[in-house]
Motif scaffolding. Structure first.
Motif, PDB file in Angstrom:
ATOM      1  N   GLU A  11       0.832  -1.198   0.000  1.00 26.84           N
ATOM      2  CA  GLU A  11       0.000   0.000   0.000  1.00 26.84           C
ATOM      3  C   GLU A  11       0.867   1.248   0.000  1.00 26.84           C
ATOM      4  OE1 GLU A  11      -2.581   0.096   3.374  1.00 26.84           O
ATOM      5  OE2 GLU A  11      -3.168  -1.982   3.109  1.00 26.84           O
ATOM      6  N   ILE A  12       0.351   2.288  -0.638  1.00 25.65           N
ATOM      7  CA  ILE A  12       0.994   3.593  -0.577  1.00 25.65           C
ATOM      8  C   ILE A  12      -0.036   4.575  -0.054  1.00 25.65           C
ATOM      9  CG2 ILE A  12       2.086   5.449  -1.874  1.00 25.65           C
ATOM     10  CD1 ILE A  12       3.053   3.306  -3.845  1.00 25.65           C
ATOM     11  N   HIS A  13       0.355   5.365   0.927  1.00 26.46           N
ATOM     12  CA  HIS A  13      -0.538   6.331   1.557  1.00 26.46           C
ATOM     13  C   HIS A  13      -0.017   7.744   1.304  1.00 26.46           C
ATOM     14  CE1 HIS A  13      -2.722   3.259   3.923  1.00 26.46           C
ATOM     15  NE2 HIS A  13      -1.588   2.614   3.750  1.00 26.46           N
ATOM     16  N   VAL A  14      -0.916   8.639   0.937  1.00 28.37           N
ATOM     17  CA  VAL A  14      -0.557  10.037   0.766  1.00 28.37           C
ATOM     18  C   VAL A  14      -0.928  10.753   2.058  1.00 28.37           C
ATOM     19  CG1 VAL A  14      -0.944  12.158  -0.537  1.00 28.37           C
ATOM     20  CG2 VAL A  14      -0.875   9.959  -1.737  1.00 28.37           C
ATOM     21  N   LEU A  15       0.069  11.372   2.672  1.00 24.09           N
ATOM     22  CA  LEU A  15      -0.112  12.020   3.968  1.00 24.09           C
ATOM     23  C   LEU A  15      -0.190  13.534   3.812  1.00 24.09           C
ATOM     24  CD1 LEU A  15       2.660  10.115   5.964  1.00 24.09           C
ATOM     25  CD2 LEU A  15       0.258   9.465   5.693  1.00 24.09           C
ATOM     26  N   THR A  16      -1.211  14.094   4.432  1.00 18.47           N
ATOM     27  CA  THR A  16      -1.306  15.551   4.563  1.00 18.47           C
ATOM     28  C   THR A  16      -1.323  15.937   6.034  1.00 18.47           C
ATOM     29  OG1 THR A  16      -3.723  15.453   4.443  1.00 18.47           O
ATOM     30  CG2 THR A  16      -2.529  15.837   2.370  1.00 18.47           C
ATOM     31  N   GLU A  17      -1.368  14.932   6.894  1.00 20.96           N
ATOM     32  CA  GLU A  17      -1.279  15.122   8.343  1.00 20.96           C
ATOM     33  C   GLU A  17      -0.477  13.963   8.912  1.00 20.96           C
ATOM     34  OE1 GLU A  17      -5.516  13.207   9.732  1.00 20.96           O
ATOM     35  OE2 GLU A  17      -5.503  15.288   9.063  1.00 20.96           O
ATOM     36  N   ARG A  18      -0.151  14.054  10.185  1.00 19.28           N
ATOM     37  CA  ARG A  18       0.716  13.063  10.839  1.00 19.28           C
ATOM     38  C   ARG A  18       0.153  11.648  10.702  1.00 19.28           C
ATOM     39  NH1 ARG A  18       5.477  14.023  13.861  1.00 19.28           N
ATOM     40  NH2 ARG A  18       5.913  12.226  15.118  1.00 19.28           N
ATOM     41  N   ILE A  19       1.005  10.706  10.302  1.00 21.33           N
ATOM     42  CA  ILE A  19       0.600   9.317  10.137  1.00 21.33           C
ATOM     43  C   ILE A  19       0.316   8.691  11.502  1.00 21.33           C
ATOM     44  CG2 ILE A  19       2.966   8.423  10.201  1.00 21.33           C
ATOM     45  CD1 ILE A  19       2.079   6.409   8.003  1.00 21.33           C
ATOM     46  N   ASP A  20      -0.668   7.826  11.550  1.00 19.44           N
ATOM     47  CA  ASP A  20      -0.967   7.077  12.764  1.00 19.44           C
ATOM     48  C   ASP A  20       0.214   6.134  13.042  1.00 19.44           C
ATOM     49  OD1 ASP A  20      -2.209   4.245  13.784  1.00 19.44           O
ATOM     50  OD2 ASP A  20      -3.220   5.978  14.700  1.00 19.44           O
ATOM     51  N   PRO A  21       0.707   6.077  14.279  1.00 16.48           N
ATOM     52  CA  PRO A  21       1.865   5.229  14.587  1.00 16.48           C
ATOM     53  C   PRO A  21       1.645   3.754  14.253  1.00 16.48           C
ATOM     54  CG  PRO A  21       1.441   6.741  16.402  1.00 16.48           C
ATOM     55  CD  PRO A  21       0.299   6.887  15.435  1.00 16.48           C
ATOM     56  N   ASP A  22       0.421   3.263  14.419  1.00 12.36           N
ATOM     57  CA  ASP A  22       0.151   1.861  14.087  1.00 12.36           C
ATOM     58  C   ASP A  22       0.265   1.612  12.585  1.00 12.36           C
ATOM     59  OD1 ASP A  22      -0.256   1.145  16.755  1.00 12.36           O
ATOM     60  OD2 ASP A  22      -2.389   1.647  16.675  1.00 12.36           O
ATOM     61  N   LEU A  23      -0.223   2.565  11.788  1.00 19.93           N
ATOM     62  CA  LEU A  23      -0.098   2.446  10.337  1.00 19.93           C
ATOM     63  C   LEU A  23       1.370   2.500   9.933  1.00 19.93           C
ATOM     64  CD1 LEU A  23      -1.134   2.301   7.437  1.00 19.93           C
ATOM     65  CD2 LEU A  23      -1.558   4.777   7.549  1.00 19.93           C
ATOM     66  N   LEU A  24       2.131   3.404  10.518  1.00 21.67           N
ATOM     67  CA  LEU A  24       3.560   3.491  10.221  1.00 21.67           C
ATOM     68  C   LEU A  24       4.242   2.160  10.538  1.00 21.67           C
ATOM     69  CD1 LEU A  24       6.110   5.018   9.400  1.00 21.67           C
ATOM     70  CD2 LEU A  24       6.241   5.882  11.761  1.00 21.67           C
ATOM     71  N   GLY A  25       3.943   1.598  11.680  1.00 19.65           N
ATOM     72  CA  GLY A  25       4.533   0.315  12.050  1.00 19.65           C
ATOM     73  C   GLY A  25       4.190  -0.777  11.061  1.00 19.65           C
ATOM     74  N   ARG A  26       2.940  -0.798  10.613  1.00 22.24           N
ATOM     75  CA  ARG A  26       2.523  -1.802   9.635  1.00 22.24           C
ATOM     76  C   ARG A  26       3.273  -1.624   8.313  1.00 22.24           C
ATOM     77  NH1 ARG A  26      -3.343  -1.793   7.369  1.00 22.24           N
ATOM     78  NH2 ARG A  26      -2.266  -0.263   6.156  1.00 22.24           N
ATOM     79  N   LEU A  27       3.426  -0.377   7.848  1.00 21.16           N
ATOM     80  CA  LEU A  27       4.121  -0.121   6.588  1.00 21.16           C
ATOM     81  C   LEU A  27       5.599  -0.506   6.680  1.00 21.16           C
ATOM     82  CD1 LEU A  27       2.561   3.311   5.549  1.00 21.16           C
ATOM     83  CD2 LEU A  27       2.079   1.056   4.561  1.00 21.16           C
ATOM     84  N   VAL A  28       6.209  -0.236   7.821  1.00 22.23           N
ATOM     85  CA  VAL A  28       7.614  -0.601   8.017  1.00 22.23           C
ATOM     86  C   VAL A  28       7.771  -2.117   7.952  1.00 22.23           C
ATOM     87  CG1 VAL A  28       9.499  -0.669   9.710  1.00 22.23           C
ATOM     88  CG2 VAL A  28       8.271   1.470   9.285  1.00 22.23           C
ATOM     89  N   ARG A  29       6.924  -2.837   8.675  1.00 22.67           N
ATOM     90  CA  ARG A  29       7.029  -4.292   8.734  1.00 22.67           C
ATOM     91  C   ARG A  29       6.587  -4.972   7.440  1.00 22.67           C
ATOM     92  NH1 ARG A  29       5.724  -2.786  13.962  1.00 22.67           N
ATOM     93  NH2 ARG A  29       3.489  -2.828  13.602  1.00 22.67           N
TER      94      ARG A  29
END
Length: 129
Positions: A11-29
């Motif tokens: 998945e690719i997410h376009v951010l205009t505000e701070r990313i949710d930490p859980d989403l960031l963790g999922r994208l990293v893993r």
């Protein structure tokens, strides 16, 4: 706002505000386990994060109105602290016309703009929850 789209691998997410930490963790893993690729639009102040290739995130931002000269690829490493969490390296950065002949962003002013946008929308190198 977070806009997400499936592109290539992951998945690719376009951010205009701070990313949710859980989403960031999922994208990293999801793909690389220790880092996540992203593309910063330093003019519009948005980031496309996730996926396997910077080129996929770049394509998504271009579809959404970004100008190619404003897009720079980087990698984010959570847990490394503010000074070491950003790697300014990507194939999309190779652009002699922009004064950047290699994969690493060479201009300190552009690096700083990427850094500020990264801190605002992704994080400053803190460990994942």
């Amino acid at each position: 706002m977070v806009f997400s789209a499936p592109m290539g691998q992951g998945e690719i997410h376009v951010l205009t505000e701070r990313i949710d930490p859980d989403l960031l963790g999922r994208l990293v893993r999801e793909t690389f386990e220790v880092m996540v690729k992203y593309v910063a639009d330093i003019e519009r102040g948005v980031i496309a994060i996730g996926g396997e290739l910077h080129a996929d995130a770049e394509a998504l931002l271009l579809e959404r109105g970004s100008h190619p000269a404003s897009l720079w690829g980087a990698n984010y490493y959570p847990g490394r602290g503010q000074g070491a969490c950003i790697e300014f390296t990507s194939l999309i950065n190779i652009s002699p016309a922009r004064g950047n002949p290699g994969m690493e962003v060479m201009d300190p002013t552009i690096q700083q703009r990427i850094r500020l946008l990264t801190i605002a929308l992704i994080g400053d190198g803190d460990p994942l929850p």
